[in-house]
Design a protein around this motif. Structure first.
Motif, PDB file in Angstrom:
ATOM      1  N   LYS A   1       0.825  -1.196   0.000  1.00  0.00           N
ATOM      2  CA  LYS A   1       0.000   0.000   0.000  1.00  0.00           C
ATOM      3  C   LYS A   1       0.866   1.256   0.000  1.00  0.00           C
ATOM      4  O   LYS A   1       0.541   2.252  -0.660  1.00  0.00           O
ATOM      5  CB  LYS A   1      -0.923  -0.023   1.210  1.00  0.00           C
ATOM      6  CG  LYS A   1      -1.973   1.038   1.170  1.00  0.00           C
ATOM      7  CD  LYS A   1      -2.984   0.841   2.273  1.00  0.00           C
ATOM      8  CE  LYS A   1      -4.095   1.836   2.074  1.00  0.00           C
ATOM      9  NZ  LYS A   1      -5.192   1.634   2.961  1.00  0.00           N
TER      10      LYS A   1
ATOM     11  N   ILE B   1       2.055   1.863  -3.555  1.00  0.00           N
ATOM     12  CA  ILE B   1       0.974   2.371  -4.395  1.00  0.00           C
ATOM     13  C   ILE B   1       0.768   3.862  -4.127  1.00  0.00           C
ATOM     14  O   ILE B   1       0.571   4.643  -5.053  1.00  0.00           O
ATOM     15  CB  ILE B   1      -0.333   1.568  -4.166  1.00  0.00           C
ATOM     16  CG1 ILE B   1      -0.148   0.148  -4.711  1.00  0.00           C
ATOM     17  CG2 ILE B   1      -1.524   2.251  -4.819  1.00  0.00           C
ATOM     18  CD1 ILE B   1      -1.308  -0.774  -4.420  1.00  0.00           C
ATOM     19  N   ASN B   2       0.849   4.264  -2.847  1.00  0.00           N
ATOM     20  CA  ASN B   2       0.703   5.682  -2.506  1.00  0.00           C
ATOM     21  C   ASN B   2       1.833   6.511  -3.111  1.00  0.00           C
ATOM     22  O   ASN B   2       1.599   7.611  -3.596  1.00  0.00           O
ATOM     23  CB  ASN B   2       0.658   5.871  -0.993  1.00  0.00           C
ATOM     24  CG  ASN B   2      -0.691   5.485  -0.405  1.00  0.00           C
ATOM     25  OD1 ASN B   2      -1.680   5.409  -1.132  1.00  0.00           O
ATOM     26  ND2 ASN B   2      -0.709   5.222   0.891  1.00  0.00           N
TER      27      ASN B   2
END
Length: 98
Positions: A3, A6-7
């Protein structure tokens, strides 16, 4: 961990979009007109004789006094504003219009 990656990717893409927008809007605001082909710059006119404007003189009167055509007078004085002549101003009365 995925995550966070992805950020970071999303933030990078947002930055690219923002920079692209700013670049595009800057280019659009410059308002330059694209031209086709090559532009040939005109040479500036060459002045051989000047005349000092006196009170009451007009462009038309100067043209008549020096036996010039209006077109020639305008071409050797390209930036002259005939509606705002003033005493002591120098105007070209002989030269080469390029």
């Amino acid at each position: 961990m995925a995550k966070a990656n992805i950020n970071k990717l999303a933030m990078s893409l947002y930055m690219v979009v923002i920079v692209s927008f700013l670049l595009t809007s800057t280019i659009a605001e410059s308002r330059s007109t694209p031209s086709i082909g090559f532009a040939v710059a005109k040479a500036a006119p060459s002045c051989d004789t000047v005349f000092g404007v006196r009170s009451g003189d007009t462009c038309f009167g100067i043209v008549q006094t020096f036996k010039l055509t209006t077109e020639f007078f305008d071409s050797i004085n390209p930036n002259l504003n005939c509606t705002a002549l003033f005493s002591g101003q120098w105007v070209c009365v002989d030269g080469t219009a390029n």
